[in-house]
Design an enzyme around this catalytic site. Structure first.
Site, PDB file in Angstrom:
ATOM      1  N   TYR A 125       1.929  -8.336   3.196  1.00 52.50           N
ATOM      2  CA  TYR A 125       2.531  -7.052   3.577  1.00 52.50           C
ATOM      3  C   TYR A 125       1.864  -6.562   4.856  1.00 52.50           C
ATOM      4  O   TYR A 125       0.641  -6.457   4.934  1.00 52.50           O
ATOM      5  CB  TYR A 125       2.352  -6.020   2.465  1.00 52.50           C
ATOM      6  CG  TYR A 125       3.121  -4.746   2.720  1.00 52.50           C
ATOM      7  CD1 TYR A 125       4.365  -4.547   2.132  1.00 52.50           C
ATOM      8  CD2 TYR A 125       2.635  -3.753   3.558  1.00 52.50           C
ATOM      9  CE1 TYR A 125       5.103  -3.386   2.371  1.00 52.50           C
ATOM     10  CE2 TYR A 125       3.347  -2.598   3.815  1.00 52.50           C
ATOM     11  CZ  TYR A 125       4.584  -2.419   3.223  1.00 52.50           C
ATOM     12  OH  TYR A 125       5.306  -1.274   3.475  1.00 52.50           O
ATOM     13  N   ASN A 210       0.717   2.112   2.571  1.00 52.54           N
ATOM     14  CA  ASN A 210       0.512   3.507   2.181  1.00 52.54           C
ATOM     15  C   ASN A 210       0.288   3.611   0.671  1.00 52.54           C
ATOM     16  O   ASN A 210       0.187   2.604  -0.025  1.00 52.54           O
ATOM     17  CB  ASN A 210       1.688   4.374   2.634  1.00 52.54           C
ATOM     18  CG  ASN A 210       3.015   3.956   1.999  1.00 52.54           C
ATOM     19  OD1 ASN A 210       3.040   3.284   0.966  1.00 52.54           O
ATOM     20  ND2 ASN A 210       4.111   4.346   2.619  1.00 52.54           N
ATOM     21  N   SER A 233      -9.908   3.935   6.064  1.00 46.70           N
ATOM     22  CA  SER A 233     -10.963   3.228   6.778  1.00 46.70           C
ATOM     23  C   SER A 233     -12.277   4.012   6.783  1.00 46.70           C
ATOM     24  O   SER A 233     -12.295   5.244   6.693  1.00 46.70           O
ATOM     25  CB  SER A 233     -10.519   2.956   8.218  1.00 46.70           C
ATOM     26  OG  SER A 233     -11.426   2.105   8.862  1.00 46.70           O
ATOM     27  N   HIS A 258      -7.768   6.478  12.807  1.00 47.38           N
ATOM     28  CA  HIS A 258      -6.906   5.731  11.897  1.00 47.38           C
ATOM     29  C   HIS A 258      -6.117   6.663  10.989  1.00 47.38           C
ATOM     30  O   HIS A 258      -4.913   6.494  10.776  1.00 47.38           O
ATOM     31  CB  HIS A 258      -7.740   4.805  10.999  1.00 47.38           C
ATOM     32  CG  HIS A 258      -7.909   3.428  11.536  1.00 47.38           C
ATOM     33  ND1 HIS A 258      -6.849   2.584  11.762  1.00 47.38           N
ATOM     34  CD2 HIS A 258      -9.016   2.739  11.877  1.00 47.38           C
ATOM     35  CE1 HIS A 258      -7.298   1.426  12.223  1.00 47.38           C
ATOM     36  NE2 HIS A 258      -8.610   1.505  12.307  1.00 47.38           N
ATOM     37  N   ASP A 357     -12.215  -6.016  14.479  1.00 43.82           N
ATOM     38  CA  ASP A 357     -10.829  -5.725  14.122  1.00 43.82           C
ATOM     39  C   ASP A 357      -9.865  -6.764  14.674  1.00 43.82           C
ATOM     40  O   ASP A 357      -8.872  -7.099  14.026  1.00 43.82           O
ATOM     41  CB  ASP A 357     -10.424  -4.345  14.660  1.00 43.82           C
ATOM     42  CG  ASP A 357     -10.669  -3.234  13.662  1.00 43.82           C
ATOM     43  OD1 ASP A 357     -10.992  -3.533  12.501  1.00 43.82           O
ATOM     44  OD2 ASP A 357     -10.547  -2.065  14.052  1.00 43.82           O
TER      45      ASP A 357
END
Length: 429
Positions: A125, A210, A233, A258, A357
């Protein structure tokens, strides 16, 4: 950011934030209804929920080769090269995690071992809709490829135009992913877990999303495996007086932008640094495009802890067990042995969190909410399963059969004992 002074003997429990967000009862009921509808009506339900939640009708969610070709035409060649370079770095790192089957023979002729097998099918996802996260594609797909997973399915919500991000499509294509669907939310998780007329189910689902995606993953766990229920995060910075305040502030804000729920924490024995960083954070906030999000994060979840010593600062970091930990001290490597709990550790001023990242190689899918106390980053072994191998010799069986039968009877399992003793009777015939 508020400054809190921690005395040497204090034992108050510190936390980055809260317990894992399990959502409201209303949200859980919505997710359960969506999953039930997808299980019952399949593709029709997915189309209906995509229209309802994403605001676009998608007749056929399967991404076509034409869509991928147009994405390559639109994306700048420099960005394609950057994605290709990141893939090489991430693949090189994860190839070192690969484990193999192993076996050993004992003197009595028995053979024992462990067979390592890749999962057959994995669903990834990738958040989408109003934003694009090609890095999520790389971090979830590459370890699965290295593990040897044959079928990798990518799902991501479409934009209002019914299309996917060019960068996401290119990243997936560079990795050889051909099965991609324009769908998101709980309906996508349900389709991956249970399948539809056009989508075969998978064995494991990974990737962030989400609260509805998180709740859906929680609901389908058991039907399929999942990577984790990730929270917002987090970053903690362990710093001494040698750290530069403007760099520390920039690193804290890199996570604050974020999400309004993100946590950014500085732990230092230097009062001077703490005060400088406090001022720098406020100054840098004013120039951020995502100022409103970052400001809310800093106000609600930003903290500066000042300790009486650097050793106490390390203790605080271990108690926080952050997702990301930067060590900005004179000799950062010297603390590596003392740090027990962190999802990823970034040593020195040239290793800011965004390096991990996107580009360095280690996975950026990391444990949050203090779960680094017992959890690990996403990796190759998450896409493999292990099977025990037992091949007992006759000599070993005869040596141990009475003990095995006795152990079975100790637990009240007579049929287990008779399974062992049946072979003794067979030999006497």
């Amino acid at each position: 950011m508020n400054i809190t002074y921690i005395q040497e003997g204090e034992t108050d429990t510190l936390s980055l934030k809260r317990s894992l967000d399990t959502g409201t009862e209303e949200q859980r009921q919505i997710v359960q209804r969506i999953i039930q509808e997808v299980r019952k009506n399949g593709d029709e339900a997915v189309r209906s929920f995509t229209k309802q939640f994403d605001g676009v009708f998608v007749e056929d969610p399967l991404v076509t080769e034409d869509e991928i070709a147009k994405a390559y035409e639109r994306l700048e060649p420099e960005m394609i090269q950057i994605i290709q370079t990141a893939i090489r770095h991430i693949r090189t790192y994860h190839e070192r995690q690969l484990t193999s089957s192993w076996f050993y023979h004992q003197q009595d002729g028995s053979m024992l071992g462990q067979k390592v097998t890749p999962l057959d099918a994995v669903g990834v996802y990738v958040p989408g809709g109003t934003a694009a996260y090609p890095s999520s594609v790389l971090m979830n797909v590459i370890p699965a490829l290295v593990a040897g997973v044959e079928r990798i399915v990518l799902v991501t919500p479409p934009g209002k135009d019914g299309c996917l991000s060019d960068a996401v499509l290119v990243a997936a294509k560079e990795l050889g992913i051909s099965e991609m669907y324009k769908m998101g939310g709980a309906q996508a998780i349900a389709a991956l877990a249970y399948g539809t007329d056009n989508i075969q189910p998978v064995d494991k689902i990974t990737g962030p999303g989400n609260i509805y995606v998180a709740l859906a993953k929680r609901e389908v766990f058991g039907q399929v495996d999942i990577d984790m229920i990730a929270g917002p995060s987090e970053i903690a910075v362990l710093a001494d007086e040698t750290a530069l305040a403007h760099e520390v502030a920039a690193d804290l804000l890199s996570q604050a932008e974020h999400d309004a729920l993100a946590s950014s924490i500085l732990v230092t024995p230097s009062k001077t640094l703490a005060e400088k960083v406090q001022a720098e954070v406020q100054a840098q906030l004013d120039t951020l495009p995502r100022k409103s999000i970052a400001a809310q994060s800093i106000q609600d979840h930003g903290r500066i802890y000042v300790t009486e010593s650097i050793d106490r600062a390390v203790d605080v970091v271990n108690q926080l067990a952050p997702e990301h930990l930067e060590v900005l001290t004179a000799y950062p490597e010297s603390f590596l042995g003392q740090i027990k709990h962190a999802g990823a550790i970034f040593l020195g001023r040239y290793s800011p969190e965004p390096v991990g990242d996107y580009f360095a190689g280690p996975n950026h899918v990391l444990p949050t909410n203090g779960t680094a106390r017992f959890s690990s980053p996403l990796g190759v072994t998450d896409f493999q399963k292990k099977t025990s191998i037992i091949s007992y010799s006759q000599e070993a069986f005869e040596t141990h059969r009475e003990s095995i039968a006795a152990f079975a009877r100790l637990e009240g399992l007579e049929a287990h004992a008779r399974s062992i003793e049946a072979r003794k009777r067979e030999e006497s015939k």
